[in-house]
Design a protein around this motif. Structure first.
Motif, short mmCIF file in Angstrom:
data_model
loop_
_atom_site.label_atom_id
_atom_site.label_comp_id
_atom_site.label_asym_id
_atom_site.label_seq_id
_atom_site.Cartn_x
_atom_site.Cartn_y
_atom_site.Cartn_z
N VAL A 27 0.84 -1.21 0.00
CA VAL A 27 0.00 0.00 0.00
C VAL A 27 0.87 1.25 0.00
O VAL A 27 0.66 2.18 -0.78
CB VAL A 27 -0.94 -0.01 1.21
N LEU A 28 1.88 1.28 0.87
CA LEU A 28 2.75 2.45 0.96
C LEU A 28 3.51 2.67 -0.35
O LEU A 28 3.68 3.81 -0.80
CB LEU A 28 3.73 2.28 2.12
N GLN A 29 3.97 1.59 -0.97
CA GLN A 29 4.68 1.72 -2.24
C GLN A 29 3.77 2.28 -3.33
O GLN A 29 4.17 3.13 -4.13
CB GLN A 29 5.24 0.36 -2.67
N SER A 30 2.52 1.80 -3.36
CA SER A 30 1.57 2.27 -4.36
C SER A 30 1.24 3.74 -4.16
O SER A 30 1.22 4.52 -5.13
CB SER A 30 0.28 1.44 -4.30
N ILE A 31 0.97 4.15 -2.92
CA ILE A 31 0.68 5.56 -2.66
C ILE A 31 1.88 6.42 -3.04
O ILE A 31 1.72 7.51 -3.62
CB ILE A 31 0.33 5.78 -1.17
N GLY A 32 3.09 5.94 -2.73
CA GLY A 32 4.29 6.68 -3.12
C GLY A 32 4.40 6.85 -4.63
O GLY A 32 4.73 7.94 -5.12
N ARG A 33 4.13 5.78 -5.38
CA ARG A 33 4.17 5.87 -6.85
C ARG A 33 3.15 6.88 -7.36
O ARG A 33 3.42 7.65 -8.28
CB ARG A 33 3.89 4.51 -7.49
N ILE A 74 1.88 9.46 -5.80
CA ILE A 74 2.30 10.82 -5.47
C ILE A 74 3.36 11.31 -6.45
O ILE A 74 3.30 12.43 -6.96
CB ILE A 74 2.80 10.88 -4.02
N LEU A 75 4.33 10.46 -6.75
CA LEU A 75 5.39 10.84 -7.68
C LEU A 75 4.86 11.02 -9.10
O LEU A 75 5.37 11.84 -9.87
CB LEU A 75 6.51 9.79 -7.66
N MET A 104 7.89 16.39 -6.21
CA MET A 104 9.32 16.14 -6.28
C MET A 104 9.87 15.48 -5.01
O MET A 104 10.86 14.77 -5.07
CB MET A 104 10.06 17.47 -6.51
N THR A 105 9.22 15.72 -3.88
CA THR A 105 9.71 15.14 -2.62
C THR A 105 9.18 13.72 -2.48
O THR A 105 7.97 13.51 -2.45
CB THR A 105 9.24 15.97 -1.41
N PRO A 106 10.05 12.73 -2.44
CA PRO A 106 9.57 11.35 -2.31
C PRO A 106 8.93 11.08 -0.96
O PRO A 106 9.26 11.71 0.04
CB PRO A 106 10.86 10.52 -2.49
N HIS A 116 -2.43 15.42 -4.89
CA HIS A 116 -1.36 16.41 -5.07
C HIS A 116 -1.42 17.55 -4.06
O HIS A 116 -0.42 17.85 -3.38
CB HIS A 116 -1.39 16.97 -6.49
N PRO A 117 -2.57 18.21 -3.88
CA PRO A 117 -2.60 19.29 -2.87
C PRO A 117 -2.45 18.78 -1.44
O PRO A 117 -1.96 19.50 -0.58
CB PRO A 117 -3.98 19.94 -3.09
N CYS A 118 -2.85 17.55 -1.18
CA CYS A 118 -2.74 17.04 0.18
C CYS A 118 -1.32 16.65 0.55
O CYS A 118 -0.92 16.74 1.73
CB CYS A 118 -3.65 15.82 0.34
N PHE A 119 -0.54 16.21 -0.45
CA PHE A 119 0.81 15.72 -0.14
C PHE A 119 1.89 16.47 -0.91
O PHE A 119 3.02 16.05 -0.94
CB PHE A 119 0.90 14.22 -0.46
#
Length: 287
Positions: free
Chosen positions: A20-26, A28-29, A34-36, A284-287
């Motif tokens: 889940v964390l990996q998917s959310i990270g992808r 967001i990127l 720009m900030t991982p 995008h605006p949240c993170f």
């Protein structure tokens, strides 16, 4: 039974969370952030109680004197099925694909690990593949009686999470699966046949809800009215019940089905567009 079901469940929980964390990270990127994402993961898992059973998890029992006839292969097959039913393996992949693509895909190759697959492997150790790959057990033919002890097993697992932006929920994701079977496990059979005294059935599924502010370009933490995109579904199989003529006259004597939720959107192109819009307008605006 071997007491390692809780360990397997614990490992699959960690895998689910990491996925889940990996998917959310992808995601967001993918929208230009720009900030991982640098997640911090801490898990506490209660693997059982004083009776060495996982609360709400798998169960099994041996039926009377027949249990004395169970071989090690049978015990191992039963044990493997219970471990798989208690595991979250496959659930994270299914749910995060639905979230990233904007549409669920409850096809057998996705859902089998959640319920039906472990039961088929336990009762029919000789087939080379799952039923959707050309191997389907049949409950039409009585066949020769299967020699071995009679057992029952059952179990299931599930997981879900919410994604928050401040105090506002912007995504709900969850699902699970399970099943049960009664009969002789771990015995190579001359026919892939469910005996009249045996039964098995299982399946799984899940869904995703993505929430948007009702007004376009409104900041999520200021929005009061919301709209949503929902997708989900599931699939499963089961042997015929006695007296079910329509099932018994089917090709294999096994009923299977796959269905999208009644409120789900099934347009793949629209799903991708809404998922992208959600990432741009909300994530995008949240993170």
């Amino acid at each position: 039974m071997k007491n390692h079901h809780g360990v397997v469940a614990s490992c699959s929980v960690r895998h689910f969370v990491e996925l889940v964390l990996q998917s959310i990270g992808r995601q967001i990127l993918s929208i230009g952030t720009m900030t991982p994402l640098l997640p911090s993961l801490s898990l506490y898992i209660d693997v059982g109680n004083a009776n060495n059973t996982v609360a709400g998890g798998p169960s099994s029992k041996f039926q009377g004197p027949a249990a004395k006839n169970c071989t090690k292969a049978q015990i191992d097959a039963c044990d493997g099925a219970i471990r798989s039913l208690a595991s979250l393996a496959g659930l994270g992949e299914y749910l995060m694909d639905a979230m990233e693509l904007g549409i669920a895909n409850p096809m057998p190759n996705q859902i089998d690990p959640l319920g039906w697959g472990p039961l088929v492997r336990a009762m029919f150790p000789n087939p080379s593949g799952f039923w959707h790959e050309g191997v389907m057990p049949s409950s039409q033919s009585q066949g020769r009686p299967v020699q071995g002890g009679y057992m029952e097993l059952g179990g299931g697992s599930g997981a879900g999470f919410q994604l928050l932006c401040g105090q506002q929920t912007v995504a709900n994701i969850g699902g699970g699966g399970g099943g049960g079977a009664a009969g002789t496990f771990g015995v190579v059979r001359s026919e892939t046949t469910v005996q009249s005294s045996e039964s098995l059935g299982g399946g799984g599924g899940g869904g995703v809800q993505l929430l948007f502010p009702a007004k376009r370009n409104e900041l999520p933490w200021k929005a009061r009215r919301w709209r949503s995109w929902t997708t989900g579904g599931g699939s499963g199989c089961g042997s015929c019940n006695p007296g079910d003529r329509s099932c018994q006259h089917s090709t294999h004597g096994i009923t299977c089905g796959a269905k999208m939720d009644d409120g789900s959107i099934v347009d793949a192109i629209a799903g991708r567009e809404f998922a992208h819009q959600w990432r741009a307008d909300v994530l995008h605006p949240c993170f």
